[in-house]
Design a protein around this motif. Structure first.
Motif, PDB file in Angstrom:
ATOM      1  N   HIS A   1      11.824  -1.218  -7.914  1.00 52.00           N
ATOM      2  CA  HIS A   1      10.355  -1.332  -8.002  1.00 52.00           C
ATOM      3  C   HIS A   1       9.993  -2.046  -9.305  1.00 52.00           C
ATOM      4  O   HIS A   1      10.167  -1.493 -10.396  1.00 52.00           O
TER       5      HIS A   1
ATOM      6  N   LYS B   1      16.391  -3.358  -1.131  1.00 50.52           N
ATOM      7  CA  LYS B   1      14.975  -3.484  -0.817  1.00 50.52           C
ATOM      8  C   LYS B   1      14.181  -3.417  -2.130  1.00 50.52           C
ATOM      9  O   LYS B   1      14.548  -2.658  -3.043  1.00 50.52           O
TER      10      LYS B   1
ATOM     11  N   VAL C   1      10.179  -3.508  -4.144  1.00 53.48           N
ATOM     12  CA  VAL C   1       8.718  -3.350  -4.108  1.00 53.48           C
ATOM     13  C   VAL C   1       8.170  -3.885  -5.423  1.00 53.48           C
ATOM     14  O   VAL C   1       8.784  -3.703  -6.484  1.00 53.48           O
TER      15      VAL C   1
ATOM     16  N   THR D   1       4.635  -4.207  -7.913  1.00 55.67           N
ATOM     17  CA  THR D   1       3.258  -3.796  -8.208  1.00 55.67           C
ATOM     18  C   THR D   1       2.631  -4.786  -9.175  1.00 55.67           C
ATOM     19  O   THR D   1       3.174  -5.028 -10.263  1.00 55.67           O
TER      20      THR D   1
ATOM     21  N   SER E   1      10.010  -6.858  -0.237  1.00 55.08           N
ATOM     22  CA  SER E   1       9.886  -6.000   0.943  1.00 55.08           C
ATOM     23  C   SER E   1       8.443  -5.559   1.158  1.00 55.08           C
ATOM     24  O   SER E   1       7.899  -5.672   2.254  1.00 55.08           O
ATOM     25  N   GLN E   2       7.822  -5.022   0.100  1.00 58.08           N
ATOM     26  CA  GLN E   2       6.421  -4.608   0.142  1.00 58.08           C
ATOM     27  C   GLN E   2       5.832  -4.840  -1.244  1.00 58.08           C
ATOM     28  O   GLN E   2       6.560  -4.923  -2.234  1.00 58.08           O
TER      29      GLN E   2
ATOM     30  N   LYS F   1       1.552  -6.744   4.182  1.00 60.28           N
ATOM     31  CA  LYS F   1       2.652  -6.283   3.329  1.00 60.28           C
ATOM     32  C   LYS F   1       2.178  -5.817   1.958  1.00 60.28           C
ATOM     33  O   LYS F   1       2.980  -5.407   1.119  1.00 60.28           O
TER      34      LYS F   1
ATOM     35  N   THR G   1       2.668   6.044  -2.890  1.00 61.67           N
ATOM     36  CA  THR G   1       3.745   5.103  -3.206  1.00 61.67           C
ATOM     37  C   THR G   1       4.999   5.430  -2.408  1.00 61.67           C
ATOM     38  O   THR G   1       5.742   4.536  -1.977  1.00 61.67           O
TER      39      THR G   1
ATOM     40  N   VAL H   1       4.981   3.704   0.837  1.00 61.91           N
ATOM     41  CA  VAL H   1       5.354   2.293   0.706  1.00 61.91           C
ATOM     42  C   VAL H   1       6.879   2.159   0.612  1.00 61.91           C
ATOM     43  O   VAL H   1       7.473   1.260   1.222  1.00 61.91           O
ATOM     44  N   TYR H   2       7.518   3.045  -0.143  1.00 65.16           N
ATOM     45  CA  TYR H   2       8.979   3.032  -0.237  1.00 65.16           C
ATOM     46  C   TYR H   2       9.624   3.219   1.137  1.00 65.16           C
ATOM     47  O   TYR H   2      10.596   2.532   1.493  1.00 65.16           O
TER      48      TYR H   2
ATOM     49  N   ALA I   1       9.329   0.036   3.036  1.00 71.41           N
ATOM     50  CA  ALA I   1      10.219  -0.999   2.498  1.00 71.41           C
ATOM     51  C   ALA I   1      11.656  -0.793   2.961  1.00 71.41           C
ATOM     52  O   ALA I   1      12.352  -1.748   3.328  1.00 71.41           O
TER      53      ALA I   1
END
Length: 448
Positions: A99, A121, A123, A125, A152-153, A175, A365, A368-369, A372
Motif C-alpha cells: 500500500h 497486489k 493499492v 492512496t 490493483s485499486q 477502481k 480500507t 479495498v484490500y 485488490a
C-alpha cells in the motif's frame, strides 16, 4: 467482508518522526489495522539517526531504509536502486499486499513498481490535488499515470481528490475508492471550561508556505485586526513565508495582537487550539484538511478557503467558507465572529466523534484490500499492454522500464534465491484499548 487477515506493507517517504497529514494517516490506519488482526509493516527512508528497524506502539514495525532525503523529504529517484531491499522486505515479512501513499513520494512509486514486477497486489492512496497546466504538474501526472497503469485499486481522501486523480491518471473510476481521513477525538478534546467572548482569539496552525495560503494571511490579518479591536491571532507553524508574516506584524505594529509560535510539535497542537475560538485555514489547494478536523474536535468554529475537498469535510454549521481572496476571507471571519455565541464546543466534539473514526477508515480500507487481492494475476505481456496505452512515446518508455525491472528481478532470483532469504518469526502483542493505542502516538513522537 472476508475474514482473511492480510500482511500489508505501507510505503511512503513521509512518516514519523516527520509530521503531517500523510504521516498521521499512515500511523493511525496502521494501528487500527493491527487491531483488526492484520500484520502491518511500514517502509520509509532514514530520518537523521533513525535508521534500521524500529518498533512503535502496538508492535508496528518500521523499516527506515538507509536512503537520505533529497528534496522536500523525498529520496533521490533511482528507479531500480530500491529493488533489492524492497524484495528482501517483501519476502522476509511474507507480505501479501503493498500500500503506497502520496503521489510525490519517490519511494512509493518505486516500491509499487517493484511489487507489481514480483506479482504482488498493490493499492495506492493519493493525498493531494494537482493541476494540469504547469510543468511540474505535467511531469508529476505522467509519473502517476505510469504507477497507476498497473495498480490493483486506488484510494482518494475526498470526492474532489478522486475526480482529480481519475482525470490525471486515466484510471477507471470503478477502481478508485473514496475513503476520508479521520481525527483522534480522544486526543483532541475541548477545553474543560468554555472561553469567554470578551477577547476573540483566532488560531492558525499550518506550514507557512505558498500552497497553504501564507500570502493570504499577510493581507487578511491586518484588515481583521483593524475591523475588530478585540481580536488576537496565534500563528503556529514554520516555513519560508514566515518572514513575510513577521514583516507584516512589524509594519502594522501588531506585535501585541499576533503571536508567532514557530513550529508546533503535534503533541502540543491541542493546547494551542483550545486557547482559541476560531480556526483559520487559508490553503490554496487541499484534498482533505486534517487540521480542520482537529480544530472542530477541539470545539473551534472553522473559517476556510473553499478549495479542493475542503467543502466536503464539515457540515455547513461548523465551518464558514470563503473564496481564496483577502476581502472574502475577512467577510467570512466577521461572520464566524457573529456566530460564536451559538457555538457549543462540547456538542461539536460529540458530533465529530460520530462523523470521523479511524476504525471506520480501517474497515473501509480492509474492503479495498479484499478487492485488490481478488484481482486476477497477469503475466508480463498482459501488464505491458497497459503501459503501452499511456502514450505513443511514454508508453514505449514505460514498457522498456518495466522489462528491465523484470530482468533485474530475475537476476536477483538467481543471485539470491527466495529460499535463502530468512523469514521473520511470527509474534503478536496483546491489543491495547483504543484510547491507549491512539494516545501513545505522543509517546512515540517524544521518543523520536
Amino acid at each position: 467482508m472476508a475474514d482473511q487477515k492480510h500482511r500489508i506493507l505501507m510505503v511512503s517517504d513521509f512518516f514519523f518522526p516527520n509530521f503531517g497529514g500523510v504521516e498521521s494517516h499512515i500511523y493511525y490506519l496502521s494501528q487500527c489495522l493491527l487491531k483488526l488482526g492484520h500484520k502491518v509493516v511500514v517502509m520509509t527512508h532514514a530520518y537523521g539517526n533513525r535508521s534500521g528497524v524500529r518498533y512503535m506502539t502496538g508492535g508496528l514495525k518500521v523499516y527506515y531504509v538507509p536512503w537520505r532525503p533529497f528534496l522536500m523529504q523525498n529520496t533521490l529517484p533511482t528507479v531500480y536502486g530500491t529493488l533489492p531491499i524492497v524484495r528482501t522486505i517483501l519476502v522476509r515479512e511474507k507480505i501479501s499486499l503493498v500500500h503506497g501513499h502520496q503521489a510525490f513520494s519517490t519511494l512509493c512509486h518505486e516500491a509499487l513498481m517493484h511489487a507489481r514486477t514480483m506479482g504482488y497486489k498493490v493499492v495506492f492512496t493519493d493525498h493531494s490535488l494537482y493541476g494540469f497546466a504547469d510543468i511540474g504538474s505535467i511531469h508529476m501526472n505522467k509519473v502517476l499515470q505510469f504507477t497507476l497503469a498497473d495498480v490493483s485499486q486506488a484510494i482518494c481522501v475526498s470526492h474532489t481528490s478522486k475526480e482529480n486523480t481519475v482525470l490525471r491518471s486515466g484510471l477507471p473510476p470503478e477502481k478508485v475508492f473514496m475513503i476520508p481521513n479521520a481525527v483522534d477525538t480522544a486526543m483532541f478534546k475541548p477545553a474543560p471550561e468554555r472561553l469567554g467572548n470578551d477577547e476573540i482569539i483566532i488560531v492558525v496552525i499550518s506550514r507557512l508556505v505558498y500552497r497553504k495560503g501564507a500570502d493570504l494571511l499577510v493581507e487578511v490579518i491586518p484588515e481583521i485586526c483593524h475591523l475588530y479591536p478585540n481580536v488576537r491571532f496565534i500563528v503556529g507553524g514554520d516555513g519560508p513565508k514566515r518572514v513575510r508574516l513577521e514583516e507584516m506584524r512589524e509594519k502594522h505594529s501588531l506585535q501585541d495582537r499576533v503571536e508567532m509560535l514557530g513550529s508546533v510539535p503535534h503533541a502540543h497542537v491541542r493546547s494551542v487550539l483550545i486557547s482559541g475560538h476560531i480556526f483559520l485555514n487559508s490553503s490554496l489547494t487541499e484534498a482533505f484538511c486534517i487540521a480542520i478536523l482537529e480544530a472542530a474536535s477541539c470545539g473551534l468554529l472553522t473559517v476556510s478557503t473553499r478549495v479542493g475537498g475542503v467543502p466536503e469535510v464539515l457540515p455547513e454549521d461548523m465551518i464558514v467558507l470563503a473564496e481564496p481572496d483577502p476581502s472574502d476571507m475577512v467577510r467570512a471571519t466577521g461572520k464566524a465572529i457573529s456566530l460564536l455565541p451559538n457555538i457549543d464546543p462540547q456538542q461539536m466534539h460529540n458530533r465529530m466523534k460520530k462523523l470521523y473514526n479511524w476504525h471506520d477508515v480501517a474497515k473501509r480500507t480492509e474492503i479495498v484490500y479484499d478487492r485488490a487481492l481478488k484481482c486476477p494475476d497477469q503475466n508480463l505481456l498482459e501488464r505491458l499492454s497497459r503501459y503501452l496505452s499511456c502514450g505513443s512515446w511514454a508508453g514505449k518508455i514505460f514498457c522498456f522500464v518495466m522489462i528491465i525491472d523484470f530482468l533485474l528481478w530475475r537476476l536477483l532470483q538467481l543471485w539470491q534465491p527466495t529460499e535463502e532469504i530468512e523469514e521473520v518469526p511470527e509474534f503478536t502483542l496483546p491489543h491495547h484499548q483504543d484510547e491507549e493505542i491512539i494516545s501513545n502516538f505522543n509517546k512515540d513522537q517524544s521518543l523520536g
